[in-house]
Motif scaffolding. Structure first.
Motif, PDB file in Angstrom:
ATOM      1  N   VAL A 215       1.416  57.009 -29.652  1.00  0.00           N
ATOM      2  CA  VAL A 215       0.359  56.490 -30.524  1.00  0.00           C
ATOM      3  C   VAL A 215      -0.506  55.450 -29.819  1.00  0.00           C
ATOM      4  O   VAL A 215      -1.541  55.048 -30.338  1.00  0.00           O
ATOM      5  CB  VAL A 215       0.911  55.905 -31.847  1.00  0.00           C
ATOM      6  N   ILE A 216      -0.091  55.019 -28.633  1.00  0.00           N
ATOM      7  CA  ILE A 216      -0.821  53.980 -27.905  1.00  0.00           C
ATOM      8  C   ILE A 216      -1.790  54.613 -26.916  1.00  0.00           C
ATOM      9  O   ILE A 216      -1.424  55.509 -26.153  1.00  0.00           O
ATOM     10  CB  ILE A 216       0.157  53.046 -27.152  1.00  0.00           C
ATOM     11  N   GLY A 217      -3.027  54.132 -26.929  1.00  0.00           N
ATOM     12  CA  GLY A 217      -4.051  54.627 -26.020  1.00  0.00           C
ATOM     13  C   GLY A 217      -4.002  53.906 -24.674  1.00  0.00           C
ATOM     14  O   GLY A 217      -3.035  53.225 -24.344  1.00  0.00           O
ATOM     15  N   GLU A 218      -5.065  54.053 -23.945  1.00  0.00           N
ATOM     16  CA  GLU A 218      -5.187  53.432 -22.618  1.00  0.00           C
ATOM     17  C   GLU A 218      -5.611  51.968 -22.756  1.00  0.00           C
ATOM     18  O   GLU A 218      -6.240  51.593 -23.750  1.00  0.00           O
ATOM     19  CB  GLU A 218      -6.233  54.189 -21.797  1.00  0.00           C
ATOM     20  N   PRO A 219      -5.311  51.140 -21.752  1.00  0.00           N
ATOM     21  CA  PRO A 219      -5.768  49.746 -21.778  1.00  0.00           C
ATOM     22  C   PRO A 219      -7.302  49.680 -21.792  1.00  0.00           C
ATOM     23  O   PRO A 219      -7.989  50.598 -21.343  1.00  0.00           O
ATOM     24  CB  PRO A 219      -5.223  49.164 -20.475  1.00  0.00           C
ATOM     25  N   TYR A 220      -7.814  48.579 -22.279  1.00  0.00           N
ATOM     26  CA  TYR A 220      -9.250  48.327 -22.333  1.00  0.00           C
ATOM     27  C   TYR A 220      -9.653  47.407 -21.192  1.00  0.00           C
ATOM     28  O   TYR A 220      -8.824  46.686 -20.639  1.00  0.00           O
ATOM     29  CB  TYR A 220      -9.613  47.642 -23.660  1.00  0.00           C
ATOM     30  N   ALA A 221     -10.930  47.428 -20.874  1.00  0.00           N
ATOM     31  CA  ALA A 221     -11.509  46.475 -19.926  1.00  0.00           C
ATOM     32  C   ALA A 221     -12.977  46.319 -20.281  1.00  0.00           C
ATOM     33  O   ALA A 221     -13.624  47.273 -20.716  1.00  0.00           O
ATOM     34  CB  ALA A 221     -11.362  46.969 -18.497  1.00  0.00           C
ATOM     35  N   ASP A 222     -13.486  45.097 -20.126  1.00  0.00           N
ATOM     36  CA  ASP A 222     -14.909  44.894 -20.389  1.00  0.00           C
ATOM     37  C   ASP A 222     -15.706  45.156 -19.107  1.00  0.00           C
ATOM     38  O   ASP A 222     -15.142  45.534 -18.080  1.00  0.00           O
ATOM     39  CB  ASP A 222     -15.176  43.509 -20.986  1.00  0.00           C
ATOM     40  N   ALA A 223     -17.015  44.962 -19.176  1.00  0.00           N
ATOM     41  CA  ALA A 223     -17.892  45.261 -18.035  1.00  0.00           C
ATOM     42  C   ALA A 223     -17.602  44.373 -16.829  1.00  0.00           C
ATOM     43  O   ALA A 223     -17.933  44.725 -15.697  1.00  0.00           O
ATOM     44  CB  ALA A 223     -19.354  45.117 -18.445  1.00  0.00           C
ATOM     45  N   ASP A 224     -16.969  43.227 -17.063  1.00  0.00           N
ATOM     46  CA  ASP A 224     -16.601  42.336 -15.958  1.00  0.00           C
ATOM     47  C   ASP A 224     -15.249  42.690 -15.357  1.00  0.00           C
ATOM     48  O   ASP A 224     -14.802  42.042 -14.414  1.00  0.00           O
ATOM     49  CB  ASP A 224     -16.545  40.884 -16.443  1.00  0.00           C
TER      50      ASP A 224
ATOM     51  N   PRO B 163      -3.763  47.740 -24.479  1.00  0.00           N
ATOM     52  CA  PRO B 163      -4.063  48.995 -25.171  1.00  0.00           C
ATOM     53  C   PRO B 163      -3.769  48.853 -26.667  1.00  0.00           C
ATOM     54  O   PRO B 163      -2.988  47.987 -27.078  1.00  0.00           O
ATOM     55  CB  PRO B 163      -3.107  49.999 -24.519  1.00  0.00           C
ATOM     56  N   MET B 164      -4.413  49.682 -27.465  1.00  0.00           N
ATOM     57  CA  MET B 164      -4.209  49.691 -28.905  1.00  0.00           C
ATOM     58  C   MET B 164      -3.890  51.114 -29.340  1.00  0.00           C
ATOM     59  O   MET B 164      -3.832  52.024 -28.508  1.00  0.00           O
ATOM     60  CB  MET B 164      -5.477  49.193 -29.615  1.00  0.00           C
ATOM     61  N   PHE B 165      -3.693  51.304 -30.630  1.00  0.00           N
ATOM     62  CA  PHE B 165      -3.477  52.653 -31.123  1.00  0.00           C
ATOM     63  C   PHE B 165      -4.624  53.551 -30.694  1.00  0.00           C
ATOM     64  O   PHE B 165      -5.772  53.122 -30.642  1.00  0.00           O
ATOM     65  CB  PHE B 165      -3.389  52.682 -32.651  1.00  0.00           C
TER      66      PHE B 165
END
Length: 147
Positions: free
Chosen positions: A49-58, A64-66
């Motif tokens: 149920v967990i997606g991939e980690p996030y990252a911002d433009a920097d 990661p979240m659902f």
């Protein structure tokens, strides 16, 4: 798993559902607290149920979240009891939050409070469930979307 994904602009439809059912008489702060606790259980036991980690433009990393929305429903105490029974009968992954947990202050006491009561006598205020869409829909029969 998703279905119907043909292009980047096509809506993603999941063949599974994450749902939280809250007792309708909870105060606002309780609804938020119960929801947060319940969904945390799903993420720890069901890595799919967990997606991939996030990252911002920097390039700053974020957890990661659902991978799919969490749908929140509400219902009466009786609706929660019936949904709990149906989730057990279908052996769906689930998390519970009982009224006793509002009086405890730590994980050990929370688990002891649930363990002290037979399943059919739990004073449920929240239930999270995950599984095939149609199975979760059947579990939630009688509940309505949270306003």
């Amino acid at each position: 798993m998703t279905t119907g994904m043909t292009t980047e602009n096509t809506p993603v439809r999941f063949d599974t559902k994450i749902a939280v059912l809250l007792r309708e008489d909870l105060e606002s702060w309780q609804r938020l607290n119960v929801t947060a606790f319940l969904v945390s259980g799903l993420g720890t036991e069901l890595p799919e149920v967990i997606g991939e980690p996030y990252a911002d433009a920097d390039g700053t990393p974020y957890l990661p979240m659902f991978r799919q929305p969490v749908l929140v429903f509400e219902g009466t105490k009786e609706t929660l009891t019936a949904a709990h029974g149906r989730a057990l009968a279908r052996a769906l992954p689930r998390a519970v939050f009982t009224s006793d947990l509002f009086a405890t202050g730590n994980d050990r006491d929370n688990r002891a409070a649930v363990r002290a009561v037979p399943a059919d006598q739990l004073d449920l205020v929240g239930l999270a469930v995950y599984g095939p869409r149609n199975a979760v829909d059947k579990v939630l029969k009688g509940a309505r979307m949270h306003p």
